[in-house]
Motif scaffolding. Structure first.
Motif, short mmCIF file in Angstrom:
data_model
loop_
_atom_site.label_atom_id
_atom_site.label_comp_id
_atom_site.label_asym_id
_atom_site.label_seq_id
_atom_site.Cartn_x
_atom_site.Cartn_y
_atom_site.Cartn_z
N ILE A 86 0.85 -1.20 0.00
CA ILE A 86 0.00 0.00 0.00
C ILE A 86 0.88 1.24 0.00
CG2 ILE A 86 -1.63 1.36 1.41
CD1 ILE A 86 -2.42 -1.44 2.69
N LEU A 87 0.51 2.22 -0.80
CA LEU A 87 1.12 3.55 -0.70
C LEU A 87 0.03 4.56 -0.35
CD1 LEU A 87 3.19 5.83 -1.13
CD2 LEU A 87 2.58 5.79 -3.57
N PHE A 88 0.21 5.26 0.77
CA PHE A 88 -0.62 6.44 1.05
C PHE A 88 0.27 7.64 0.73
CE2 PHE A 88 -2.81 9.27 4.43
CZ PHE A 88 -3.62 9.83 3.44
N ASN A 89 -0.02 8.23 -0.42
CA ASN A 89 0.83 9.24 -1.05
C ASN A 89 0.32 10.62 -0.63
OD1 ASN A 89 2.80 10.06 -2.84
ND2 ASN A 89 1.72 9.35 -4.68
N ASN A 90 0.75 11.06 0.53
CA ASN A 90 0.00 12.09 1.26
C ASN A 90 0.79 13.36 1.59
OD1 ASN A 90 -2.09 12.93 3.43
ND2 ASN A 90 -0.24 12.54 4.65
N ALA A 91 2.11 13.34 1.43
CA ALA A 91 2.90 14.53 1.79
C ALA A 91 2.44 15.73 0.98
CB ALA A 91 4.39 14.27 1.53
N GLY A 92 2.41 16.87 1.63
CA GLY A 92 1.99 18.07 0.91
C GLY A 92 2.30 19.32 1.70
N ILE A 93 2.30 20.44 0.99
CA ILE A 93 2.47 21.75 1.65
C ILE A 93 1.33 22.66 1.21
CG2 ILE A 93 4.98 21.68 1.97
CD1 ILE A 93 5.27 23.32 -0.62
N GLY A 94 0.96 23.57 2.10
CA GLY A 94 -0.06 24.56 1.76
C GLY A 94 0.61 25.80 1.20
N ALA A 95 -0.15 26.63 0.51
CA ALA A 95 0.42 27.87 -0.03
C ALA A 95 -0.71 28.85 -0.27
CB ALA A 95 1.15 27.59 -1.33
N VAL A 96 -0.68 29.96 0.45
CA VAL A 96 -1.71 30.98 0.30
C VAL A 96 -1.03 32.32 0.04
CG1 VAL A 96 -3.70 32.11 1.38
CG2 VAL A 96 -3.18 29.73 1.94
N LYS A 97 -1.28 32.90 -1.11
CA LYS A 97 -0.71 34.20 -1.47
C LYS A 97 -1.46 34.73 -2.69
CE LYS A 97 3.95 35.84 -1.11
NZ LYS A 97 5.35 35.73 -1.48
N PRO A 98 -1.74 36.03 -2.72
CA PRO A 98 -2.39 36.56 -3.91
C PRO A 98 -1.54 36.28 -5.15
CG PRO A 98 -2.35 38.21 -2.16
CD PRO A 98 -1.51 37.05 -1.69
N THR A 99 -2.18 35.93 -6.24
CA THR A 99 -1.44 35.52 -7.44
C THR A 99 -0.50 36.61 -7.94
OG1 THR A 99 -3.17 33.97 -8.06
CG2 THR A 99 -1.77 34.76 -9.85
N GLU A 100 -0.90 37.87 -7.82
CA GLU A 100 -0.03 38.93 -8.34
C GLU A 100 1.26 39.06 -7.54
OE1 GLU A 100 -2.92 39.43 -6.82
OE2 GLU A 100 -2.90 41.21 -5.54
N GLU A 101 1.28 38.46 -6.33
CA GLU A 101 2.50 38.52 -5.50
C GLU A 101 3.33 37.23 -5.54
OE1 GLU A 101 1.29 39.53 -1.51
OE2 GLU A 101 0.15 41.27 -2.22
N LEU A 102 2.77 36.22 -6.19
CA LEU A 102 3.42 34.90 -6.19
C LEU A 102 4.61 34.89 -7.15
CD1 LEU A 102 2.60 32.06 -4.93
CD2 LEU A 102 1.56 31.57 -7.16
N SER A 103 5.79 34.49 -6.65
CA SER A 103 6.93 34.38 -7.56
C SER A 103 6.83 33.05 -8.31
CB SER A 103 8.24 34.44 -6.78
OG SER A 103 8.38 33.26 -5.99
N TYR A 104 7.53 32.98 -9.41
CA TYR A 104 7.53 31.72 -10.16
C TYR A 104 8.15 30.61 -9.32
CZ TYR A 104 8.36 28.30 -13.85
OH TYR A 104 8.39 27.14 -14.59
N ALA A 105 9.17 30.97 -8.52
CA ALA A 105 9.81 29.97 -7.66
C ALA A 105 8.82 29.42 -6.64
CB ALA A 105 11.01 30.60 -6.95
#
Ligand SMILES: NC(=O)c1ccc[n+]([C@@H]2O[C@H](COP(=O)([O-])OP(=O)(O)OC[C@H]3O[C@@H](n4cnc5c(N)ncnc54)[C@H](O)[C@@H]3O)[C@@H](O)[C@H]2O)c1
Length: 245
Positions: A86-105
């Motif tokens: 079984i694989l529970f493929n669950n790792a993740g990070i959240g990210a909240v920022k207005p799109t106009e401020e989001l860098s490509y990185a």
């Protein structure tokens, strides 16, 4: 009879929140666990906690976005327990920022962990499952794989990617005894919420509360066990009614 007796499960993001709750439930159902996470400190203490309760568990520090470290997850699982079911493929990070401020990185980082990482670990699992002739994958997407929201374009796009990756892998391996499904949580009370306005998230949820990691774990157990033996390429949205609005 336990639902996962003698099964070996790899759980990424397995030492916190939804992953940790699932690890506990899986252990109580007889599974042996390979817990994968970047957080070494939490990993070591959670491994010790599970072992003290009689579970067979090993923690491995690995980054799901590193091909080398992902390969090592399965080498470790095979060396420790001889197989992976079984694989529970669950790792993740959240990210909240207005799109106009989001860098490509920043966009790339979110997509790298929340979509590319899911692909890399699923692919490595599938290679093992093809050798043994069976396997089950549960990917963690989000209700935001189904609906949009302002301020988290990268996260939402990545999670929608996970939903369709799940459909595609489900179909690709349906006839080869590998099932692939996804969990799509609503707002769940875990560390990923960080500084988020919990009252606001509660008020936005028709059931007027946050979900508990343990409520997610039960759905993961369903999808990881034979209880869902005819289910593949699908997603379970468990969100207190949010996406029904
Ligand atoms: N809590 C929610 O409201 C919610 C809602 C929808 C979806 N989800 C998803 O559920 C999953 C689990 O999140 P959670 O709520 O339990 O949060 P969490 O922060 O408690 O757990 C996530 C874990 O993933 C680990 N991680 C992050 N990046 C990693 C990497 N590159 N390699 C290995 N491990 C890494 C973290 O160290 C952490 O232990 C995530 O995919 C998240 O996006 C959570």
């Amino acid at each position: 009879m336990s639902k996962l007796q003698d099964k070996v499960a790899v759980i990424t993001g397995g030492v916190s929140g939804i992953g940790a709750a699932t690890a506990k439930l899986f252990a109580s159902e007889g599974a042996k666990l390979v817990l994968v996470d970047m957080n070494e400190e939490k990993g070591a203490s959670f491994e010790a906690e599970l072992k003290s309760q009689g579970a067979e568990a090993v923690f491995l520090k690995a980054d799901v976005t590193s091909e080398v470290e992902v390969k090592n997850i399965f080498t470790t699982a095979l060396d420790t327990f001889g197989k992976v079911d079984i694989l529970f493929n669950n790792a993740g990070i959240g990210a909240v920022k207005p799109t106009e401020e989001l860098s490509y990185a920043e966009w790339r980082k979110t997509v790298e962990v929340d979509l590319d990482g899911v692909f890399l670990v699923a692919q490595a699992a599938i290679k093992e499952f093809l050798k043994t002739g069976s396997g089950v994958i549960v990917n963690t997407a989000s209700m935001y794989g189904w609906v949009g929201s302002p301020g988290s374009a990268a996260y939402n796009a990545a999670k929608a990617g996970v939903v369709n990756l799940t459909r595609s892998l489900g179909l690709e391996y349906a006839a080869r005894n590998i099932r692939v499904n996804a969990l799509c949580p609503g707002f769940i009370d875990t560390p990923i919420l960080g500084e988020a306005d919990r009252q606001g998230l509660t008020a936005a949820t028709p059931m007027n509360r946050l979900g508990k990691p343990e409520e997610m774990a039960k759905a993961v157990l369903f999808m990881a066990s034979d209880d869902s033996s005819f289910m593949t390429g699908n997603s379970l949205i468990i969100d207190g009614g949010y996406t029904a609005q």
